[in-house]
Design an enzyme around this catalytic site. Structure first.
Site, PDB file in Angstrom:
ATOM      1  N   SER A   1       0.789  -1.233   0.000  1.00 27.57           N
ATOM      2  CA  SER A   1       0.000   0.000   0.000  1.00 27.57           C
ATOM      3  C   SER A   1       0.821   1.282   0.000  1.00 27.57           C
ATOM      4  O   SER A   1       0.247   2.364  -0.172  1.00 27.57           O
ATOM      5  CB  SER A   1      -0.954   0.005   1.197  1.00 27.57           C
TER       6      SER A   1
ATOM      7  N   HIS B   1       3.699   5.349   5.710  1.00 26.20           N
ATOM      8  CA  HIS B   1       2.764   4.414   5.094  1.00 26.20           C
ATOM      9  C   HIS B   1       3.331   3.016   5.248  1.00 26.20           C
ATOM     10  O   HIS B   1       4.539   2.816   5.194  1.00 26.20           O
ATOM     11  CB  HIS B   1       2.525   4.719   3.614  1.00 26.20           C
ATOM     12  N   ASP B   2       2.430   2.062   5.465  1.00 20.08           N
ATOM     13  CA  ASP B   2       2.783   0.652   5.514  1.00 20.08           C
ATOM     14  C   ASP B   2       2.140  -0.046   4.330  1.00 20.08           C
ATOM     15  O   ASP B   2       1.243   0.500   3.671  1.00 20.08           O
ATOM     16  CB  ASP B   2       2.295   0.003   6.807  1.00 20.08           C
ATOM     17  N   GLY B   3       2.575  -1.278   4.071  1.00 16.11           N
ATOM     18  CA  GLY B   3       1.977  -2.057   3.003  1.00 16.11           C
ATOM     19  C   GLY B   3       1.988  -3.530   3.341  1.00 16.11           C
ATOM     20  O   GLY B   3       2.931  -4.019   3.971  1.00 16.11           O
TER      21      GLY B   3
ATOM     22  N   GLY C   1       1.942 -12.390   2.569  1.00 14.38           N
ATOM     23  CA  GLY C   1       3.215 -12.806   3.157  1.00 14.38           C
ATOM     24  C   GLY C   1       4.340 -11.813   3.078  1.00 14.38           C
ATOM     25  O   GLY C   1       5.477 -12.122   3.459  1.00 14.38           O
TER      26      GLY C   1
END
Length: 427
Positions: free
Chosen positions: A59, A282-284, A288
């Site tokens: 993301s 921001h993370d994504g 996995g």
């Protein structure tokens, strides 16, 4: 960085990872980058992680999509506050005309349910077909009247970019970001990623074993929400857009617009403060794989982590706490629930697109069961958590993939699971 990084990766069962810290140095703003790698890319092949290996940034891609939209606004080709339907007549939701704007899309205030991971094929028409399918979808809330993290909204933004640029979203990202920044190890399509060393996702099986995920990536229809793969070096090079403001990709006014709060997100970015220090973050998550990016504009530096394995969130928390110590600033907060009033919790089912939360009573405790086809529910698609009360109406849901807990806030007709709104299903 390397020795401590390897120790943390082993502690959290991370199969392979890259990490990096970039600092601007000197009057010319040259970038000094410190990198560390550990582990392997794939438990089947045993190939080691190298600096040039690509990981899915998930993301964090949304920030890239936002950059292209802001470029088009700078060029006078896109009005962020005009209804999306004006430029994209094919866009509509179920019910009356809702007046969704591009600003709503980029700030997660559109009301479009977030996790509609409809696979509309591998062709160049994937986004067009996805947007056409939204005519059957009811919004979570009127545009601008609420907040709910939405992958689907960014698919719409990606289709808008395609129409205005007269090319695919993938080509727009290549021509407007990848090439201008000189990124050599970044791609958006699997057939491009195959030209590089690349990580596979790894998940935890029900018996606790860490195994390779049986799916590599997300559908092409979700590309604008999470389709970029890159090395940590290229990801940090992208971050320099927000450190130098050198107009290679974005104008200073566009950068400022992305950093301005919009209930409570920015445009593309999540906005935070570690103490008094502004942090763009921001993370994504993809099957996995996990990615994390933190940008500190006032300090002229950025840090990133890309990894594959089931407990990446714990690794990220300790890694960024270490980065904060090196920068001599307060570390990241445990969690920051979205602002708003809290109501008494109610049992029942709450939905957001294809995801749902079931709230039940187990004795005196509330228990939440999250079911989702998206990685927010892990490898099995189902997470069951006991809710620990913080204050009336506000709880944390603890599970291995979210160290420190996921904030859960109840309102009169919905709940917020982290950043996502789930509307209660009326009996």
């Amino acid at each position: 960085m390397a020795g401590e990084f390897e120790r943390l990766a082993e502690k959290y069962q991370v199969v392979g990872a890259q990490a990096g810290l970039l600092r601007l140095t000197g009057p010319d703003g040259a970038a000094a980058v410190e990198l560390a790698t550990t582990g392997i890319l794939n438990t089947e092949s045993g190939a080691p992680v190298i600096d040039q290996a690509l990981f899915q940034i998930g993301s964090i891609t949304k920030v890239w999509t936002t950059c292209v939209a802001l470029q088009l606004a700078d060029e006078g080709r896109l009005d962020l506050d005009a209804p999306v339907h004006d430029a994209l007549p094919e866009f509509a939701l179920a019910g009356p005309e809702c007046g969704v704007t591009t600003r709503h899309l980029l700030s997660h205030t559109s009301g479009i349910p977030g996790d509609l991971f409809n696979d509309t094929g591998r062709g160049d028409d994937a986004l067009r077909r996805f947007v056409a399918g939204l005519r059957q979808v009811s919004p979570l809330h009127p545009p601008g009247d609420g907040f709910s993290y939405s992958n689907s909204a960014f698919a719409v933004a990606g289709r808008l970019i395609e129409v205005l640029c007269e090319c695919t979203w993938d080509d727009a990202i290549r021509d407007r970001i990848i090439k201008p920044l000189g990124l050599r190890h970044t791609a958006t399509l699997p057939e491009q990623v195959l030209l590089h060393a690349a990580a596979a996702g790894h998940v935890m099986a029900e018996d606790g074993a860490v195994t390779r995920a049986n799916v590599w990536g997300i559908p092409r229809s979700m590309g604008p929400a999470g389709g970029v793969s890159a090395t940590v070096r290229d990801l940090l090079s992208f971050a320099t857009i927000f450190l130098r403001e050198d107009t290679t990709v974005l104008s200073p006014s566009a950068i400022r617009a992305m950093r301005r709060p919009h209930k409570p997100w920015g445009l593309g970015w999540a906005l935070d403060r570690w103490g008094e220090v502004e942090v763009l973050q921001h993370d994504g998550s993809t099957p996995g794989q996990s990615a994390f990016l933190r940008v500190f504009p006032a300090l002229g530096c950025a840090a990133a982590l890309l990894c594959t394995g089931p407990e990446a969130d714990g690794l990220a928390r300790e890694f960024f706490t270490g980065i904060a110590n090196r920068l001599n600033i307060p570390g990241p907060p445990t969690f920051t629930p979205l602002p708003g009033t809290c109501a008494a919790p109610e049992t029942g089912t709450y939905v957001n697109g294809e995801s749902s939360v079931r709230i039940d009573l187990d004795g005196d405790a509330f228990v939440a069961t999250l079911t989702s086809p998206f990685p927010i529910a892990g490898a099995t698609g189902r997470l069951r958590s006991r809710l620990e009360a913080i204050r009336p109406g506000l709880y944390t849901a603890s599970h291995p993939q979210k160290h420190g807990g996921e904030p859960v806030r109840f309102s009169a007709d919905h709940l917020m699971w982290g950043l996502r709104r789930f509307n209660k299903v009326l009996a």
